[in-house]
Write an enzyme that holds these catalytic residues in place. Structure first.
Site, PDB file in Angstrom:
ATOM      1  N   TYR A 146      -7.077  15.232  31.651  1.00  0.00           N
ATOM      2  CA  TYR A 146      -7.666  14.645  30.242  1.00  0.00           C
ATOM      3  C   TYR A 146      -7.863  15.899  29.435  1.00  0.00           C
ATOM      4  CZ  TYR A 146      -8.009  10.560  32.914  1.00  0.00           C
ATOM      5  OH  TYR A 146      -7.964   9.432  33.907  1.00  0.00           O
ATOM      6  N   HIS A 161      -4.358  12.032  41.410  1.00  0.00           N
ATOM      7  CA  HIS A 161      -4.089  11.545  40.010  1.00  0.00           C
ATOM      8  C   HIS A 161      -2.534  10.639  40.009  1.00  0.00           C
ATOM      9  CE1 HIS A 161      -5.465  11.983  35.709  1.00  0.00           C
ATOM     10  NE2 HIS A 161      -4.813  10.661  35.885  1.00  0.00           N
TER      11      HIS A 161
HETATM   12  P1  NAD Z   1      -9.828   1.623  27.830  1.00  0.00           P
HETATM   13  O1  NAD Z   1      -9.231   0.500  27.802  1.00  0.00           O
HETATM   14  O2  NAD Z   1     -11.347   2.079  28.307  1.00  0.00           O
HETATM   15  O3  NAD Z   1      -9.974   2.062  26.136  1.00  0.00           O
HETATM   16  C1  NAD Z   1     -10.564   3.350  25.709  1.00  0.00           C
HETATM   17  C2  NAD Z   1     -10.235   3.409  24.209  1.00  0.00           C
HETATM   18  O4  NAD Z   1     -11.188   2.220  23.539  1.00  0.00           O
HETATM   19  C3  NAD Z   1     -10.855   4.606  23.673  1.00  0.00           C
HETATM   20  O5  NAD Z   1     -10.254   4.856  22.425  1.00  0.00           O
HETATM   21  C4  NAD Z   1     -12.517   4.346  23.207  1.00  0.00           C
HETATM   22  O6  NAD Z   1     -12.779   5.031  22.103  1.00  0.00           O
HETATM   23  C5  NAD Z   1     -12.099   2.760  22.838  1.00  0.00           C
HETATM   24  N1  NAD Z   1     -13.566   2.375  23.041  1.00  0.00           N
HETATM   25  C6  NAD Z   1     -14.362   2.056  23.903  1.00  0.00           C
HETATM   26  N2  NAD Z   1     -15.472   1.268  23.806  1.00  0.00           N
HETATM   27  C7  NAD Z   1     -15.137   0.706  22.602  1.00  0.00           C
HETATM   28  C8  NAD Z   1     -15.604  -0.380  22.068  1.00  0.00           C
HETATM   29  N3  NAD Z   1     -17.145  -0.858  22.480  1.00  0.00           N
HETATM   30  N4  NAD Z   1     -15.215  -0.849  20.683  1.00  0.00           N
HETATM   31  C9  NAD Z   1     -14.143  -0.335  20.209  1.00  0.00           C
HETATM   32  N5  NAD Z   1     -13.680   0.814  20.764  1.00  0.00           N
HETATM   33  C10 NAD Z   1     -14.029   1.119  22.247  1.00  0.00           C
HETATM   34  O7  NAD Z   1      -8.901   2.792  28.361  1.00  0.00           O
HETATM   35  P2  NAD Z   1      -8.987   4.360  29.171  1.00  0.00           P
HETATM   36  O8  NAD Z   1     -10.038   5.143  28.379  1.00  0.00           O
HETATM   37  O9  NAD Z   1      -7.736   4.722  29.214  1.00  0.00           O
HETATM   38  O10 NAD Z   1      -9.702   3.749  30.529  1.00  0.00           O
HETATM   39  C11 NAD Z   1     -11.180   4.028  30.788  1.00  0.00           C
HETATM   40  C12 NAD Z   1     -11.180   5.343  32.027  1.00  0.00           C
HETATM   41  O11 NAD Z   1     -10.610   5.027  33.090  1.00  0.00           O
HETATM   42  C13 NAD Z   1     -10.396   6.572  31.365  1.00  0.00           C
HETATM   43  O12 NAD Z   1     -11.332   7.130  30.506  1.00  0.00           O
HETATM   44  C14 NAD Z   1     -10.489   7.222  32.606  1.00  0.00           C
HETATM   45  O13 NAD Z   1     -11.594   7.855  33.111  1.00  0.00           O
HETATM   46  C15 NAD Z   1      -9.837   6.162  33.707  1.00  0.00           C
HETATM   47  N6  NAD Z   1      -8.617   5.854  33.631  1.00  0.00           N
HETATM   48  C16 NAD Z   1      -7.754   6.481  34.825  1.00  0.00           C
HETATM   49  C17 NAD Z   1      -6.654   6.495  35.007  1.00  0.00           C
HETATM   50  C18 NAD Z   1      -5.896   7.169  36.212  1.00  0.00           C
HETATM   51  O14 NAD Z   1      -6.616   7.845  37.033  1.00  0.00           O
HETATM   52  N7  NAD Z   1      -4.740   7.306  36.287  1.00  0.00           N
HETATM   53  C19 NAD Z   1      -5.736   5.814  34.149  1.00  0.00           C
HETATM   54  C20 NAD Z   1      -6.402   5.207  32.932  1.00  0.00           C
HETATM   55  C21 NAD Z   1      -7.850   5.181  32.771  1.00  0.00           C
END
Ligand code: NAD
Length: 310
Positions: A56, A119
């Site tokens: 990230y 990952h």
């Molecule tokens: P998400 O669906 O959580 O969306 C995140 C986005 O939504 C960001 O732009 C954030 O600013 C916005 N957001 C968050 N809360 C909000 C709100 N209340 N109102 C409006 N916008 C909002 O997607 P993500 O970040 O990809 O997934 C969450 C976490 O899961 C990641 O940060 C990561 O830590 C993990 N993840 C891991 C993998 C992997 O290991 N392959 C893949 C995807 C996600």
């Protein structure tokens, strides 16, 4: 805050988990100081599970999270990853995994992580993940570098297969259980349930499709899925609700998932996402949403090696 036990690890994790990929600017530039405030606010609100990766922001998110957790490290469970370092740079070999944790620990300013995850394993060789990567992570566990070992990725059938054949404590699946999709439950959830593997559900907002702002340019979903997300936002607005809050609330009600990881880098998002705990979704709105997403429900996109795709 509410807490659930993450599989057999015994960790009582907050049902809202902190996804730190936005701290690495994965969704656009973010303010470093505001990121620190968001992390502190999250801890104050009872969020105790933080997920990050060297990938990230190509180490930026780990650097920023490490700085924000200075002095508070012991109050949280910290999860990071190994094996993915850039869009097309993967190395799941034992030597790389062993070096990777040392680099992560330096950036995170700690001497252990609670969870180390391979990952995006669909970009690797499945047999190598089982025979080399997971055993290398187990050795790091014995050396005290990580307390538990997990895998993450997109194709749920592959995650389920590796969870069945490899010795993992947790599985992190993303974009396979939220308002737009539920096939995590057809393949992965039963395996985790039977084997008492901790199940982590990520991307409840379908990587920003389920927000007022909409999907980032790089989002891999078909256009029809993004269009359906716009419709869900409109329906929520008309009902006096916030689409992101509705989407997160829906995920929190899953009975097997221990923590739902939502990406955050801003204090107001932390506040909204914690307030969701006391919210209920209007059943009439839920019916409208189900109708709007029905034509694209369970739509997926390719990720990783062809042989690993669902
Ligand atoms: P998400 O669906 O959580 O969306 C995140 C986005 O939504 C960001 O732009 C954030 O600013 C916005 N957001 C968050 N809360 C909000 C709100 N209340 N109102 C409006 N916008 C909002 O997607 P993500 O970040 O990809 O997934 C969450 C976490 O899961 C990641 O940060 C990561 O830590 C993990 N993840 C891991 C993998 C992997 O290991 N392959 C893949 C995807 C996600």
């Amino acid at each position: 805050m509410e807490y659930r036990t993450l599989g057999k690890t015994g960790m009582k994790v907050s049902i809202v988990g902190y996804g730190a990929s936005p701290l690495g600017n994965e969704f656009g530039p973010t303010d470093a100081a505001e990121g620190v405030r968001a992390v502190h606010r999250a801890i104050d609100e009872g969020i105790n599970f933080f997920d990050v990766s060297p990938y990230y922001g190509r180490t930026l998110a780990e650097e920023r999270l490490g700085a924000a957790l200075e002095g508070r490290r012991d109050t949280v469970f910290l999860a990071t990853k190994c094996g993915r370092y850039d869009a097309d740079t993967f190395d799941f070999s034992a030597p790389r995994i062993t070096a990777s944790i040392e680099e992560s620990l330096r950036r995170l300013r700690t001497d252990y992580v609670d969870l180390l995850q391979a990952h995006d394993i669909e970009f690797g060789d499945r047999q190598q993940i089982i025979d080399e990567t997971i055993p290398a992570m187990r050795k790091l566990q014995q050396a005290g570098k990580c307390r538990w070992v997990g895998i993450t990725g997109y194709p749920v059938k592959m995650l389920a297969d590796v969870a069945r054949r490899g010795a993992v404590d947790t599985v992190l699946s993303y974009c396979h259980y939220n308002l737009m999709i539920a096939d995590m439950d057809d393949h992965l959830t039963p395996v985790c349930k039977t084997r008492k593997i901790g199940l982590i559900n990520a991307s409840p907002l379908h990587m920003r499709i389920l927000t007022e702002k909409g999907a980032p340019d790089w989002h891999p979903a078909p256009q029809a899925v993004k269009d359906a997300g716009r419709k869900v936002a409109e329906l929520s607005r008309a009902a006096g609700a916030d689409v992101s809050a509705v989407a997160l609330r829906f995920c929190l009600d899953h009975p097997t998932v221990a923590t739902t990881l939502v990406g955050m880098s801003k204090q107001p998002h932390v506040e909204t996402n914690v307030a969701v705990l006391s919210m209920k979704i209007d059943p009439a709105l839920m019916r409208q949403i189900r109708q709007a997403v029905a034509p694209v429900f369970n739509a997926v996109w390719p990720s990783g090696r062809p042989e690993n795709c669902d």
